[in-house]
Design a protein around this motif. Structure first.
Motif, PDB file in Angstrom:
ATOM      1  N   ALA A 175      -9.000   8.512 -18.120  1.00 59.88           N
ATOM      2  CA  ALA A 175      -9.993   8.846 -17.360  1.00 59.88           C
ATOM      3  C   ALA A 175     -11.218   8.098 -17.809  1.00 59.88           C
ATOM      4  N   LEU A 176     -11.305   8.020 -19.225  1.00 54.53           N
ATOM      5  CA  LEU A 176     -12.454   7.474 -19.805  1.00 54.53           C
ATOM      6  C   LEU A 176     -12.685   5.960 -19.707  1.00 54.53           C
ATOM      7  N   ALA A 177     -11.474   5.278 -19.747  1.00 56.88           N
ATOM      8  CA  ALA A 177     -11.311   4.188 -19.560  1.00 56.88           C
ATOM      9  C   ALA A 177     -11.928   3.801 -18.387  1.00 56.88           C
ATOM     10  N   ARG A 178     -11.077   4.412 -17.286  1.00 58.16           N
ATOM     11  CA  ARG A 178     -11.704   4.049 -15.716  1.00 58.16           C
ATOM     12  C   ARG A 178     -13.181   4.465 -15.747  1.00 58.16           C
ATOM     13  N   ASP A 179     -13.724   5.227 -16.133  1.00 62.67           N
ATOM     14  CA  ASP A 179     -15.189   5.523 -16.109  1.00 62.67           C
ATOM     15  C   ASP A 179     -15.730   4.454 -16.857  1.00 62.67           C
ATOM     16  N   ALA A 180     -15.392   3.990 -17.762  1.00 60.61           N
ATOM     17  CA  ALA A 180     -16.056   2.929 -18.610  1.00 60.61           C
ATOM     18  C   ALA A 180     -16.436   1.679 -17.700  1.00 60.61           C
ATOM     19  N   VAL A 181     -15.197   1.358 -16.845  1.00 58.32           N
ATOM     20  CA  VAL A 181     -15.509   0.153 -15.895  1.00 58.32           C
ATOM     21  C   VAL A 181     -16.471   0.338 -14.917  1.00 58.32           C
ATOM     22  N   HIS A 182     -16.667   1.387 -14.369  1.00 53.61           N
ATOM     23  CA  HIS A 182     -17.352   2.043 -13.299  1.00 53.61           C
ATOM     24  C   HIS A 182     -19.115   2.188 -13.699  1.00 53.61           C
ATOM     25  N   GLY A 203     -19.255  -6.777 -22.808  1.00 51.48           N
ATOM     26  CA  GLY A 203     -18.045  -5.547 -23.028  1.00 51.48           C
ATOM     27  C   GLY A 203     -16.837  -5.673 -22.533  1.00 51.48           C
ATOM     28  N   GLU A 204     -15.858  -5.527 -23.338  1.00 56.96           N
ATOM     29  CA  GLU A 204     -14.365  -5.809 -23.339  1.00 56.96           C
ATOM     30  C   GLU A 204     -13.703  -4.784 -22.456  1.00 56.96           C
ATOM     31  N   ARG A 205     -12.735  -5.334 -21.909  1.00 57.26           N
ATOM     32  CA  ARG A 205     -11.869  -4.389 -21.082  1.00 57.26           C
ATOM     33  C   ARG A 205     -11.407  -3.163 -21.765  1.00 57.26           C
ATOM     34  N   PRO A 206     -11.830  -2.056 -21.563  1.00 54.55           N
ATOM     35  CA  PRO A 206     -11.654  -0.812 -22.074  1.00 54.55           C
ATOM     36  C   PRO A 206     -10.062  -0.532 -22.215  1.00 54.55           C
ATOM     37  N   GLY A 207      -9.512   0.220 -23.219  1.00 54.24           N
ATOM     38  CA  GLY A 207      -8.258   0.525 -23.358  1.00 54.24           C
ATOM     39  C   GLY A 207      -8.122   1.853 -23.462  1.00 54.24           C
ATOM     40  N   LEU A 208      -6.605   2.488 -23.855  1.00 55.40           N
ATOM     41  CA  LEU A 208      -6.642   3.801 -24.013  1.00 55.40           C
ATOM     42  C   LEU A 208      -7.269   4.485 -25.320  1.00 55.40           C
ATOM     43  N   SER A 209      -7.382   3.582 -26.172  1.00 57.53           N
ATOM     44  CA  SER A 209      -7.866   3.972 -27.606  1.00 57.53           C
ATOM     45  C   SER A 209      -9.465   3.768 -27.666  1.00 57.53           C
ATOM     46  N   VAL A 210      -9.921   2.768 -27.087  1.00 54.45           N
ATOM     47  CA  VAL A 210     -11.101   2.471 -27.353  1.00 54.45           C
ATOM     48  C   VAL A 210     -11.981   1.984 -25.815  1.00 54.45           C
ATOM     49  N   PRO A 211     -12.735   2.880 -25.000  1.00 56.66           N
ATOM     50  CA  PRO A 211     -13.499   2.858 -24.048  1.00 56.66           C
ATOM     51  C   PRO A 211     -14.735   1.878 -23.867  1.00 56.66           C
ATOM     52  N   GLU A 212     -15.019   1.754 -25.253  1.00 55.08           N
ATOM     53  CA  GLU A 212     -16.487   0.938 -25.452  1.00 55.08           C
ATOM     54  C   GLU A 212     -16.484  -0.122 -26.514  1.00 55.08           C
TER      55      GLU A 212
END
Length: 274
Positions: A67-74, A195-204
């Motif tokens: 969820a954090l990774a998806r939120d980071a993209v948007h 900003g790089e593509r978010p991952g499941l370990s690092v969203p930012e």
């Protein structure tokens, strides 16, 4: 009602033969062979299982990270706040431009439009050695959090004799958009913070891309990248700035960036500064 002493599992046995928690905190399982390894990585390793399923806590942590990774993209970039913080570094007042992707949905579904510029006429056409473009990319929050302090570290690390163009903030932007911006500015080298593509370990997480002699049509093989910038777990600002500065110096000496240019800061003969 009296009960028997706690059993070896840390539970009290009642008279029905069932168990209930004793109320005492259980100690970590020091026999877990993955315990020492987990201290060195944020990756999900050795999660264990219950039957054929993932443990409930591990499953919930995974869902939260997703969820954090998806939120980071948007996450929408706060351009005005980033403009103020960028100006505070001494780099100048940034100009804001956008790509041909008019909104986030278009940006995500049409990567090609994120590489093409909208109106660039607000950017001064001033020949300079270095042009900095701050792109929201796939993690605008990473740019908000890490962009200004990384830019400050870059300015401290770069050769003092280099001239800097007015910085540019680009939204709905891919890396190649900076090729158009750099060519318009007439800079020798572009330094892109994105900003790089978010991952499941690092969203930012933030990345730096260096392109010498930017022009539309440059390929990724003609760039150099410094990635995974997100202190304290990832690469720190000072270390990332030293690598990027070495790449810029190498590009100016070699006359090009990309696969022919190597990072020498990891060479054993290179003396690392604190």
């Amino acid at each position: 009602m009296s009960t028997s002493p706690p059993d070896s599992s840390g539970h009290d046995n009642d008279r029905t033969g069932q168990t209930r928690p004793s109320g005492r905190a259980r100690l970590p399982d020091t026999t877990d062979p993955w315990l020492a390894l987990r201290a060195h990585t944020s990756a999900r390793i050795g999660l264990g299982r219950v039957g054929n399923a993932m443990r409930t806590l591990s499953f919930l942590e995974l869902r939260t990270a997703h969820a954090l990774a998806r939120d980071a993209v948007h996450h929408p970039l706060d351009v005005e706040a980033l403009r103020r913080r960028t100006e505070a570094t001494g780099a100048g007042t940034p100009v804001h431009v956008t790509s041909c992707a008019g909104d986030r949905a278009t940006y995500l579904s049409r990567p090609d439009l994120g590489r093409l510029p909208g109106d660039l006429t607000r950017i001064p056409r001033e020949a300079a050695d270095i042009g900095v473009v701050l792109c929201d990319g796939l993690s605008p929050g990473a740019l908000e959090r890490h962009g200004p302090p990384l830019l400050e570290a870059l300015r401290q690390e770069m050769d003092q004799g280099l001239s800097w163009a007015q910085p540019v903030i680009a939204t709905q932007a891919r890396v190649a958009l900076a090729d158009h911006i750099g060519a318009w500015q007439r800079v020798t080298t572009t330094v892109v913070l994105i900003g790089e593509r978010p991952g499941l370990s690092v969203p930012e997480s933030l990345g730096i891309y260096v392109t010498h002699r930017p022009s539309p049509g440059r390929s990724d093989a003609e760039r150099n990248c410094v990635s995974n910038i997100h202190p304290p777990e990832g690469l720190g600002y000072a270390r990332a700035a030293r690598i990027a500065a070495a790449v810029v110096r190498g590009a100016r000496t070699l006359g090009k960036s990309g696969v022919h240019l190597k990072d020498t800061t990891r060479d054993p003969r290179h003396v690392e500064r604190d």
